[in-house]
Write an enzyme that holds these catalytic residues in place. Sequence first.
Site, PDB file in Angstrom:
ATOM      1  N   ASP A 102       0.863  -1.175   0.000  1.00  0.00           N
ATOM      2  CA  ASP A 102       0.000   0.000   0.000  1.00  0.00           C
ATOM      3  C   ASP A 102       0.906   1.234   0.000  1.00  0.00           C
ATOM      4  O   ASP A 102       1.855   1.297   0.794  1.00  0.00           O
ATOM      5  CB  ASP A 102      -0.854  -0.015   1.283  1.00  0.00           C
ATOM      6  CG  ASP A 102      -2.253   0.505   1.045  1.00  0.00           C
ATOM      7  OD1 ASP A 102      -2.375   1.600   0.503  1.00  0.00           O
ATOM      8  OD2 ASP A 102      -3.208  -0.203   1.410  1.00  0.00           O
ATOM      9  N   ASP A 203      -3.132   4.659  -2.238  1.00  0.00           N
ATOM     10  CA  ASP A 203      -4.166   5.147  -1.333  1.00  0.00           C
ATOM     11  C   ASP A 203      -4.683   6.521  -1.793  1.00  0.00           C
ATOM     12  O   ASP A 203      -3.883   7.406  -2.124  1.00  0.00           O
ATOM     13  CB  ASP A 203      -3.551   5.285   0.070  1.00  0.00           C
ATOM     14  CG  ASP A 203      -4.575   5.627   1.118  1.00  0.00           C
ATOM     15  OD1 ASP A 203      -5.446   4.782   1.357  1.00  0.00           O
ATOM     16  OD2 ASP A 203      -4.491   6.727   1.698  1.00  0.00           O
ATOM     17  N   GLU A 281      -6.747   3.462  -5.634  1.00  0.00           N
ATOM     18  CA  GLU A 281      -7.983   3.519  -4.864  1.00  0.00           C
ATOM     19  C   GLU A 281      -8.812   4.675  -5.431  1.00  0.00           C
ATOM     20  O   GLU A 281      -8.889   5.761  -4.860  1.00  0.00           O
ATOM     21  CB  GLU A 281      -7.707   3.753  -3.366  1.00  0.00           C
ATOM     22  CG  GLU A 281      -8.966   3.573  -2.543  1.00  0.00           C
ATOM     23  CD  GLU A 281      -8.989   4.362  -1.252  1.00  0.00           C
ATOM     24  OE1 GLU A 281      -9.913   4.177  -0.470  1.00  0.00           O
ATOM     25  OE2 GLU A 281      -8.091   5.188  -1.013  1.00  0.00           O
ATOM     26  N   HIS A 338     -11.099  -3.115   3.631  1.00  0.00           N
ATOM     27  CA  HIS A 338     -11.003  -2.774   5.051  1.00  0.00           C
ATOM     28  C   HIS A 338     -11.768  -1.506   5.427  1.00  0.00           C
ATOM     29  O   HIS A 338     -11.709  -1.082   6.582  1.00  0.00           O
ATOM     30  CB  HIS A 338      -9.520  -2.602   5.407  1.00  0.00           C
ATOM     31  CG  HIS A 338      -8.931  -1.421   4.678  1.00  0.00           C
ATOM     32  ND1 HIS A 338      -8.717  -1.430   3.319  1.00  0.00           N
ATOM     33  CD2 HIS A 338      -8.552  -0.197   5.109  1.00  0.00           C
ATOM     34  CE1 HIS A 338      -8.224  -0.256   2.946  1.00  0.00           C
ATOM     35  NE2 HIS A 338      -8.123   0.510   4.023  1.00  0.00           N
ATOM     36  N   ASP A 339     -12.404  -0.860   4.455  1.00  0.00           N
ATOM     37  CA  ASP A 339     -13.174   0.348   4.749  1.00  0.00           C
ATOM     38  C   ASP A 339     -14.675   0.118   4.623  1.00  0.00           C
ATOM     39  O   ASP A 339     -15.462   1.047   4.846  1.00  0.00           O
ATOM     40  CB  ASP A 339     -12.812   1.478   3.763  1.00  0.00           C
ATOM     41  CG  ASP A 339     -11.403   1.996   3.947  1.00  0.00           C
ATOM     42  OD1 ASP A 339     -10.888   1.968   5.083  1.00  0.00           O
ATOM     43  OD2 ASP A 339     -10.799   2.428   2.944  1.00  0.00           O
TER      44      ASP A 339
HETATM   45  C1  NOJ Z   1      -8.120   5.192   2.300  1.00  0.00           C
HETATM   46  C2  NOJ Z   1      -7.851   4.006   3.164  1.00  0.00           C
HETATM   47  O1  NOJ Z   1      -8.381   2.867   2.555  1.00  0.00           O
HETATM   48  C3  NOJ Z   1      -8.425   4.305   4.519  1.00  0.00           C
HETATM   49  O2  NOJ Z   1      -8.414   3.170   5.362  1.00  0.00           O
HETATM   50  C4  NOJ Z   1      -7.642   5.443   5.119  1.00  0.00           C
HETATM   51  O3  NOJ Z   1      -8.219   5.828   6.344  1.00  0.00           O
HETATM   52  C5  NOJ Z   1      -7.625   6.658   4.184  1.00  0.00           C
HETATM   53  N1  NOJ Z   1      -7.390   6.327   2.823  1.00  0.00           N
HETATM   54  C6  NOJ Z   1      -6.534   7.609   4.606  1.00  0.00           C
HETATM   55  O4  NOJ Z   1      -5.285   7.079   4.306  1.00  0.00           O
END
Ligand code: NOJ
Length: 570
Positions: A102, A203, A281, A338-339
Amino acid sequence: MKTTPAQKWWQTAVFYQIYPRSFADGNRDGIGDLAGMRSRLDYLKDLGIDALWLSPHYPSPMCDCGYDVSDYIGVAPEYGTLDEFKQFLDEAHQRSIRVILDLVLNHTSDQHAWFQESRSSLDNPKRDWYIWKKGKDGQPPNDWSSTFGGPAWEHDPLTDEYYYHFFFKSQPDLNWHNPQVREAMWNVVRFWFRLGVDGFRLDAVGTIFEDERWRDNKLPYTVDDMHAFSKAAHTPAEQRQVHRKWMKLFEKQVDLPGVHPLMQELRRVVDEFNDRVLVGETEDISFYGSGDDELHLSFNFPLMHTRLITPAWVRANQAARLAALPPDAWPCNTLGNHDSSRMISSFGDGEHDRELAEVNLAMLLFIKGTPFLYNGEEIGMTDYLISDINQIRDPLSNHIYNLEIKSGTDSQEAALIAARHGRDICRTPLQWKNAPNGGFCPEGVTPWLPVNPNYAQGINVEQQLADPSSLLQAYRLLLGVRKQNPALQAGEYQPVLTGSRSVLAFTRTAPGQTCLVAINYTPKNRTVRVPELNRVSRVILASKTGGHPSTGGKLVLQPYEVWVGELSGA
Ligand code: NOJ
């Protein structure tokens, strides 16, 4: 004759996301680590995946679970050492499993040495590595919000200036206009590539640049009002309105054009090395650039933005997405990370969750594109609501909890709302067996997040490995079917039965093979009649009956059956 260029490894691969804190705990301290990941490589190989994406494994104060990096060329001590990382990478490669990392470009941790230097004085050589501004009449430089709540500016008494942070205040944004920042970060990329890593997931690329005039939004609401708006939005129309408000709030902070030349610059660095991949992302297909000069992949997030996945939803998504992609771009699909809420929880109907998980997996693996899986989904791990505010780790939940308390909600209810809106729900430790702590760590050790007690109801790896009818075995089967059939990995997608509300059917055609896929999304038998069935030369998969052929252009699918046949020449 038109020749199809050879497929790249990342086009045919199935990726599996590891959330390092929660995957496997090798040193039995309650936190996942590299030793744990290494010990599970055979499990992953056996599952049938080809590549891993590791959420950040770098040293970090872990305010945002590693997305606040304090050293880009190290390994978090709780995960292990750089030597252990190399060993993990070697052993993954020995099993032909690729590894991507990442890369957090937008911001660092406030504990990163770069930021510590930057904040130390107005004339520090790294001052301009971050975004510093003077306040206006004792107030922040403008009225922008942080996406995680509160203002996007933090006052630093040391120099009496504010720094900008799109995410938490412990995540100051880097100033990407500064060429030294770019060079430093490109050297990070080179460092990991020289070590042999196969690529990066980038990210939050859309947040790298901001409106250069730093103009106020002058909106009658802030990000914290959005929480109340979302709670009050019940109909789809109300939800769309909340989404529009949200977009308006951040229009000066995300998706500014400067990011494209930056991605091209990064791509040139990546192309110094052979055969690496960048996956962004971002759902924005413009990140493919023109002529394959930006990212290799960007996630088809719209596919997962629905309550229930239906055949019509998938067909509409595919029609829109495939038509929008530039000619040489390759799709990339996922149903969880994970989000987000866990796949089985988001797309279940409460009655046939297990069956829906299986048909949705078949859909994900057999439509065109590179699939990304999220650790734990293979055993049907569900969302876990941690209702004790003291056990919650995601700072987003803490922020929401405080907002709720302020608006008068009682503390128990506030904790539940906070848990529901936070991201711990999908980050609980992987359930390896029916043993205390789900076998993640020994009894008596407190895992970093509580383990979902449903490990005792068959949602664990050990029991599902021993049960031929488990979801885990369905994952292995479907991953194997994809791997053995080039058309399912690389073929062109063509929908058939385009009006069906119950069956998702399509062909995939690659040089040398055409497959017909038919997936019954309902709890009833469904009869499929399409001309393609007259050309079936071999049944590859009939998930409920083990191999009924089709006769006379007709196929009867059992409830939630996944059927794949090979077709003879056109
Ligand atoms: C996206 C990530 O997937 C998330 O988990 C993170 O909090 C934010 N970007 C900030 O890096």
